[in-house]
Each structure stands twice: as C-alpha cells, then as structure tokens.
Design a protein around this motif. Structure first.
Motif, short mmCIF file in Angstrom:
data_model
loop_
_atom_site.label_atom_id
_atom_site.label_comp_id
_atom_site.label_asym_id
_atom_site.label_seq_id
_atom_site.Cartn_x
_atom_site.Cartn_y
_atom_site.Cartn_z
N LEU A 5 5.14 13.33 -1.81
CA LEU A 5 5.19 11.93 -2.25
C LEU A 5 5.60 11.02 -1.10
O LEU A 5 5.02 9.95 -0.90
N LEU A 6 6.57 11.46 -0.32
CA LEU A 6 7.02 10.69 0.84
C LEU A 6 5.89 10.54 1.86
O LEU A 6 5.67 9.46 2.41
N VAL A 7 5.16 11.60 2.13
CA VAL A 7 4.05 11.55 3.08
C VAL A 7 2.95 10.63 2.56
O VAL A 7 2.39 9.81 3.31
N VAL A 8 2.63 10.73 1.28
CA VAL A 8 1.60 9.87 0.69
C VAL A 8 2.02 8.40 0.77
O VAL A 8 1.22 7.53 1.15
N ALA A 12 0.22 5.48 2.88
CA ALA A 12 -0.20 4.25 2.21
C ALA A 12 0.39 3.03 2.90
O ALA A 12 -0.30 2.01 3.07
N ASN A 13 1.65 3.15 3.31
CA ASN A 13 2.30 2.04 4.00
C ASN A 13 1.63 1.77 5.35
O ASN A 13 1.37 0.62 5.71
N VAL A 14 1.34 2.81 6.11
CA VAL A 14 0.67 2.66 7.40
C VAL A 14 -0.73 2.10 7.20
O VAL A 14 -1.19 1.21 7.94
N GLY A 15 -1.46 2.61 6.21
CA GLY A 15 -2.80 2.11 5.92
C GLY A 15 -2.78 0.64 5.53
O GLY A 15 -3.64 -0.15 5.97
#
Length: 87
Positions: A5-8, A12-15
């Motif tokens: 969840l943290l990686v996703v 998402a934040n970087v995207g």
C-alpha cells in the motif's frame, strides 16, 4: 500488505507530481503562444489602421481631381462639348 500500500501510494504521489509538472509545462507553452499571437494581432491592428488612413488619403476626391488635372491633363467638358442622346 502495508508495504504494498505504501509503494502504491508513493507511486501514485510521484505520478501525480509528474502530471502536475507536465500540466504546468503545457500551460506555460500555451501562455507563450498566446502572448505571441496577441502581439501579432496588435501589430496587424496597427498596420490595418495605417492602411485605412492611407486609403482615405489616396481616395480623397480633391487629391484625385488634382492628379487628373495635372498628370493626365483632364478637365470638365464645356457645355458645348456635351451631347445628349435621346433613346
């Protein structure tokens, strides 16, 4: 599970950040193009005003009459030179 969840969320934040940067880049390009087009419009409006003034000066009836008399040697016909044709 929490790592996934943290990686996703991180991706998402970087995207989203990349999307914002790209949108701002497109906005800046559009603004530069708008400024260029407005400058061109203003220059064309100034040129149009100059051309209208020039046309009004060139088409002035006194000027045309003076040119016709001096350069072309034209004059109004005398009354005796006028011939009326009856139908």
């Amino acid at each position: 599970m929490s790592r996934l969840l943290l990686v996703v969320l991180l991706l998402a934040n970087v995207g989203t950040a990349i999307g914002v940067v790209y949108a701002r880049h497109l906005h800046r390009q559009s603004f530069i193009e708008l400024a260029r087009l407005e400058k061109t419009r203003d220059e064309l409006n100034i040129e149009f005003g100059r051309l209208q003034l020039e046309q009004a000066t060139v088409a002035e009836s006194n000027r045309i009459d003076a040119i016709a008399r001096t350069r072309l040697g034209m004059k109004f016909p005398e009354a005796s030179d006028v011939v009326v044709i009856q139908p």
